[in-house]
Each structure stands twice: as structure tokens, then as C-alpha cells.
Motif scaffolding. Structure first.
Motif, mmCIF file in Angstrom:
data_model
loop_
_atom_site.group_PDB
_atom_site.id
_atom_site.type_symbol
_atom_site.label_atom_id
_atom_site.label_comp_id
_atom_site.label_asym_id
_atom_site.label_seq_id
_atom_site.Cartn_x
_atom_site.Cartn_y
_atom_site.Cartn_z
ATOM 1 N N GLU A 165 48.268 63.092 22.180
ATOM 2 C CA GLU A 165 47.186 64.089 22.164
ATOM 3 C C GLU A 165 46.703 64.319 23.588
ATOM 4 O O GLU A 165 46.629 63.372 24.379
ATOM 5 N N SER A 166 46.367 65.572 23.906
ATOM 6 C CA SER A 166 45.867 65.898 25.250
ATOM 7 C C SER A 166 44.554 66.647 25.129
ATOM 8 O O SER A 166 44.474 67.651 24.425
ATOM 9 N N VAL A 167 43.545 66.158 25.845
ATOM 10 C CA VAL A 167 42.228 66.797 25.810
ATOM 11 C C VAL A 167 41.869 67.258 27.219
ATOM 12 O O VAL A 167 42.064 66.529 28.184
ATOM 13 N N ARG A 168 41.365 68.511 27.308
ATOM 14 C CA ARG A 168 40.851 69.012 28.597
ATOM 15 C C ARG A 168 39.333 69.102 28.498
ATOM 16 O O ARG A 168 38.813 69.804 27.634
ATOM 17 N N MET A 169 38.656 68.390 29.377
ATOM 18 C CA MET A 169 37.194 68.291 29.294
ATOM 19 C C MET A 169 36.526 69.291 30.239
ATOM 20 O O MET A 169 36.907 69.373 31.408
ATOM 21 N N PRO A 170 35.506 70.022 29.769
ATOM 22 C CA PRO A 170 34.780 70.909 30.689
ATOM 23 C C PRO A 170 34.237 70.096 31.872
ATOM 24 O O PRO A 170 33.883 68.928 31.712
ATOM 25 N N VAL A 187 50.708 57.689 24.544
ATOM 26 C CA VAL A 187 49.557 57.863 25.444
ATOM 27 C C VAL A 187 48.707 59.059 25.019
ATOM 28 O O VAL A 187 49.221 60.085 24.560
ATOM 29 N N PHE A 188 47.396 58.913 25.190
ATOM 30 C CA PHE A 188 46.412 59.984 24.994
ATOM 31 C C PHE A 188 45.994 60.419 26.393
ATOM 32 O O PHE A 188 45.690 59.569 27.234
ATOM 33 N N THR A 189 46.012 61.732 26.697
ATOM 34 C CA THR A 189 45.570 62.155 28.033
ATOM 35 C C THR A 189 44.241 62.913 27.965
ATOM 36 O O THR A 189 44.004 63.685 27.033
ATOM 37 N N ALA A 190 43.390 62.677 28.948
ATOM 38 C CA ALA A 190 42.096 63.369 29.057
ATOM 39 C C ALA A 190 41.905 63.767 30.513
ATOM 40 O O ALA A 190 41.910 62.901 31.399
ATOM 41 N N VAL A 191 41.779 65.071 30.768
ATOM 42 C CA VAL A 191 41.624 65.544 32.149
ATOM 43 C C VAL A 191 40.519 66.592 32.242
ATOM 44 O O VAL A 191 40.199 67.251 31.253
ATOM 45 N N SER A 192 39.957 66.745 33.436
ATOM 46 C CA SER A 192 38.984 67.815 33.665
ATOM 47 C C SER A 192 39.708 69.150 33.535
ATOM 48 O O SER A 192 40.828 69.315 34.029
ATOM 49 N N ASP A 193 39.022 70.095 32.885
ATOM 50 C CA ASP A 193 39.648 71.376 32.599
ATOM 51 C C ASP A 193 39.580 72.321 33.800
ATOM 52 O O ASP A 193 38.821 73.289 33.815
ATOM 53 N N TYR A 194 40.354 72.006 34.823
ATOM 54 C CA TYR A 194 40.573 72.937 35.940
ATOM 55 C C TYR A 194 41.901 72.547 36.582
ATOM 56 O O TYR A 194 42.518 71.541 36.189
ATOM 57 N N LEU A 244 39.728 62.980 36.552
ATOM 58 C CA LEU A 244 38.530 63.776 36.809
ATOM 59 C C LEU A 244 38.357 63.759 38.326
ATOM 60 O O LEU A 244 38.891 62.859 38.992
ATOM 61 N N PRO A 245 37.633 64.734 38.902
ATOM 62 C CA PRO A 245 37.456 64.709 40.358
ATOM 63 C C PRO A 245 36.549 63.551 40.776
ATOM 64 O O PRO A 245 35.490 63.343 40.165
ATOM 65 N N ASP A 258 28.949 63.181 28.625
ATOM 66 C CA ASP A 258 29.057 62.198 27.535
ATOM 67 C C ASP A 258 30.523 62.116 27.110
ATOM 68 O O ASP A 258 31.052 63.049 26.491
ATOM 69 N N PHE A 259 31.145 61.008 27.464
ATOM 70 C CA PHE A 259 32.576 60.863 27.176
ATOM 71 C C PHE A 259 32.853 60.064 25.896
ATOM 72 O O PHE A 259 34.019 59.847 25.554
ATOM 73 N N SER A 260 31.803 59.637 25.187
ATOM 74 C CA SER A 260 32.003 58.820 23.976
ATOM 75 C C SER A 260 32.903 59.496 22.938
ATOM 76 O O SER A 260 33.794 58.836 22.381
ATOM 77 N N PRO A 261 32.702 60.815 22.669
ATOM 78 C CA PRO A 261 33.577 61.447 21.668
ATOM 79 C C PRO A 261 35.058 61.401 22.069
ATOM 80 O O PRO A 261 35.931 61.281 21.208
ATOM 81 N N ILE A 262 35.322 61.495 23.379
ATOM 82 C CA ILE A 262 36.713 61.437 23.870
ATOM 83 C C ILE A 262 37.281 60.040 23.600
ATOM 84 O O ILE A 262 38.434 59.894 23.167
ATOM 85 N N MET A 263 36.452 59.025 23.868
ATOM 86 C CA MET A 263 36.914 57.645 23.669
ATOM 87 C C MET A 263 37.249 57.423 22.189
ATOM 88 O O MET A 263 38.243 56.792 21.851
ATOM 89 N N GLN A 264 36.396 57.975 21.316
ATOM 90 C CA GLN A 264 36.638 57.831 19.876
ATOM 91 C C GLN A 264 37.951 58.504 19.475
ATOM 92 O O GLN A 264 38.753 57.935 18.727
ATOM 93 N N ARG A 265 38.168 59.727 20.006
ATOM 94 C CA ARG A 265 39.414 60.451 19.684
ATOM 95 C C ARG A 265 40.631 59.690 20.160
ATOM 96 O O ARG A 265 41.667 59.660 19.491
#
Ligand code: PHB
Length: 391
Positions: free
Chosen positions: A190-195, A160-167, A220-221, A200-207
């Protein structure tokens, strides 16, 4: 002389603890304007529904709700608003709080002000540890995200790849998912924390595609960020790339489902509340809350956190006879159990957080063409597993 007699009578009555009809003010902080205004509107709908169903009085006391707008996460402003509500408006209870940083910022005021805080949304586990006077009627990201990790493993997902808001709640969601998923033999690759400001979430989708993961777990909230993320998932061909979407129910709140559309069908989420929950209590709640909100399609989960929050505040007012005694009020609701529109709930006496069912849901389409979250599995009486990880 007559005045003196009257005054003496009042003092004697006060001394004997005789009940006076008071107005008990409840200060509710939430996003009532700006991008998250619909979430604040849901707070108000839940409160209005509760008061329509249970009246505006508790014993001889009348409950008055004062709303204060806090459009986004802004701790300094949250503290200032909470202080003003306590000092200038004389509120006896603080409630609402959509965002974690706002709830956190107000907790240091509670003891000195002798005011309990009833958190109607903010969902980071640690908040209730910041003050013995904080009680929560929403959920935590640990509570909702851990079952999703179990579901993913049960369905044979390994990477799994995780992507969450960075807070804070994003970090909780990521940690809860990863800890549970890896304890069951899965791997977060891989884990990504997004500001918070990301649109624009396209780069996250690509990763996520490049990571070789079989699924993407996201938090995300709820509000414009979640809708933007869901749209991006669909527009970037993630389904076609065989990447399964996994998330807590914040990502598929009912008010967003029409905009997500048919591409959302079948998406699995785990959450404490679905508008479609089948019970007499929810039927009555949905009817009252839809009436309060005006547009039935706008009803979403913050309304149930607010509805149950009012239930807790009414019990606190009852227990204190309307007198300002924050400790007594909080003590009185420790262990309180009731049938919420979401299902059976109780306030854990140790943490002051809600123990509740978490449901696995699937986005489905009703015969009339409306989309809904269909409950398909129940994780019963879940405490907050996140409390064990609070530093
Ligand atoms: C939070 O800031 O705690 C929060 C906000 C929105 C959600 C969940 C958690 O959907």
C-alpha cells in the motif's frame, strides 16, 4: 582633457580584458525563518564554513553572499525573490533552494538572466532537466531511496507500506523505493501520499499496521514533519507490532536525534552524508561548520550541500575570471571531481547532478551519550537513477 585620457585608459583596459577587482554577488534563497529555519541556518553554516576555510576572494574578486528568506515551499514567491535578486541586487549566481517547488519555479529565469543556479538541497531528479544552467550539490530521493530498497530485500523483508509527503520529492522517493524493491522480488502492499500540512500521523500508522506489511518506508522533508513522523512511529507501538522502519536519512537528521531519543536506536537509513563520516575533510568541515552554527548539535546535512555548492561557485568564478558568463561557468564544472566532507564526489557532465557514495547508517549512541548516524555500508559512486524516469 585629463578626464578623457582617464576614460580612454579605462576603455582600453576593458577591451584588453584586464582584470578588475569586482564584487561577485551570490543570492542564496532558503528558509531562514519559520518551521524550517534550522535547515536554512545549516545553509548559512556551510557557506560560512567554506568562506572561513577558503577565504572571501577568488583571484582579485570578492564574493558577497546575499540571503533571502523563503520559509516554506512557495513557487510564486520563489520566482519573485529570484527575479529581484537578479534584477535589483545584481547577483551573478543563484544558490540555496531547500524545497523542490522553489527551485523548479526559478529555473525559467536562468538563461535570460545569464545566471547559473547551484541547488544546495532540493532533491527531485527532474530539476536539473529544467535548465542547462542548473547544477546540484545535494542528492536526489532516487539516489538515497533505491539503496534502501536493496537493503530491505537483503534483510529478508518482503512486504512494505510506503508513506510520503504529497509533492515531487515524495513521489520520487515512493517510485524509487517501489521500482527497486519490486524489481528485487518484494511487494509494496500500500502507498499513501500525505498532504504537506499533515501533523497527525496516527491514522497512517494504523493503516500500515492493518496492511500486513513487515516494514514502513517513509519520506517527508527534513524539519518539523520528520520529527513528528518519527515520534508518531514510536508512540503508536510500531516496533512492538514488528514493523521495521525504513527511510532515507532525511528522517534521522542529526539535529533531530536528541528529540527522537533511545527509541530511535538501531533505525536504518540511507543517505549521502553523516556528520560522523570519518575523513580528514569532514573533520575540518565539521569543526568550521559547528563554529559557524554556534550550537554543535544543530549541524545537519543542508550544511554540506551548501559547503560543496560554494566550492562549485568558486570554481565557476575562477573559470570565468569573474565575468558574468553562465554557460562558461557551468561548462567549467562539468566533470569536476573533489573530496567532499561526505566522501568523493563528481559532477556528472550530462546531468549536472552529483555522483556520490550513499551510505547505510544506523542510529547509535556514543560513549558521551550523544546520538549519531553510524555509517555501516557504502554504495559507491552512485549516479542519479531517477534521471531515466524523468518524463
Ligand atoms: C525538497 O523539497 O526537494 C526536499 C526538502 C527537504 C528534504 C528533501 C528534499 O529533506
Amino acid at each position: 582633457m585629463q578626464r578623457l585620457i582617464a576614460l580612454t585608459a579605462i576603455l582600453a583596459a576593458l577591451g584588453s580584458g584586464a582584470a578588475f577587482a569586482n564584487t561577485i554577488k551570490v543570492g542564496v534563497v532558503g528558509p531562514f525563518s519559520g518551521p524550517f529555519a534550522l535547515q536554512g541556518k545549516n545553509f548559512q553554516a556551510g557557506i560560512d564554513a567554506y568562506m572561513a576555510m577558503h577565504g572571501k576572494t577568488v583571484g582579485s574578486d570578492t564574493v558577497e553572499v546575499i540571503y533571502r528568506d523563503l520559509p516554506t515551499a512557495d513557487p510564486a514567491k520563489a520566482k519573485a525573490i529570484a527575479q529581484e535578486l537578479v534584477v535589483s541586487d545584481g547577483v551573478q549566481y543563484l544558490a540555496g533552494f531547500y524545497f523542490t517547488p522553489d527551485a523548479m519555479a526559478a529555473t525559467p529565469l536562468l538563461e535570460q538572466a545569464n545566471v547559473p543556479m547551484v541547488i544546495m538541497n532540493a532533491a527531485t531528479s527532474a530539476i536539473v532537466t529544467k535548465s542547462p544552467l542548473a547544477v546540484r550539490t545535494s542528492f536526489t530521493l532516487w539516489q538515497t531511496s533505491s539503496p534502501m530498497a536493496k537493503v530491505a530485500r537483503e534483510r529478508g523483508i518482503g512486504k512494505v507500506f510506503t508513506a510520503v509527503s504529497d509533492y515531487a520529492p515524495g513521489v520520487d522517493a515512493e517510485t524509487a523505493f517501489k521500482t527497486t524493491f519490486e524489481s528485487l522480488g518484494g511487494k509494496v502492499v500500500e502507498s499513501v501520499r500525505m498532504p504537506m500540512s499533515t501533523t497527525d500521523f496516527s491514522p497512517i500508522m494504523q493503516r500500515a499496521k492493518d496492511s500486513g506489511a513487515e516494514a514502513l518506508f517513509a519520506f517527508l522533508p527534513s524539519g518539523p514533519p520528520t520529527l513528528g513522523f518519527m515520534k508518531s512511529f514510536n508512540e503508536n507501538g510500531m516496533k512492538q507490532a514488528n514493523i521495521t522502519f525504513l527511510a532515507p536519512g532525511d528522517l534521522t537528521q542529526e539535529s533531530d536525534l536528541p528529540a527522537i531519543g533511545d527509541t530511535g536506536l538501531g533505525v536504518l537509513t540511507t543517505f549521502h552524508y553523516a556528520v560522523s563520516h570519518e575523513s580528514p575533510e569532514n573533520k575540518a568541515f565539521v569543526e568550521a561548520a559547528r563554529k559557524a552554527i554556534g550550537n554543535p548539535a544543530e549541524l545537519s546535512f543542508p550544511a554540506v550541500g551548501a559547503f560543496d555548492g560554494m566550492h562549485v561557485i568558486y570554481r565557476m568564478i575562477e573559470a570565468t575570471g569573474g565575468k558574468q558568463d553562465a554557460r562558461k561557468a557551468v561548462e567549467a564544472v562539468k566533470g569536476l571531481a573533489w573530496e567532499s566532507p561526505r566522501g568523493p564526489v563528481s559532477i556528472d557532465p550530462a546531468s549536472r547532478h552529483l555522483t556520490q557514495n550513499i551510505y547505510l547508517r544506523e542510529v547509535a549512541k556514543a560513549a558521551d551519550g550523544t546520538f549519531y548516524n553510524k555509517e555501516i555500508q557504502t554504495f559507491e559512486k552512485q549516479p542519479d537513477p531517477g534521471l531515466a524516469y524523468v518524463k
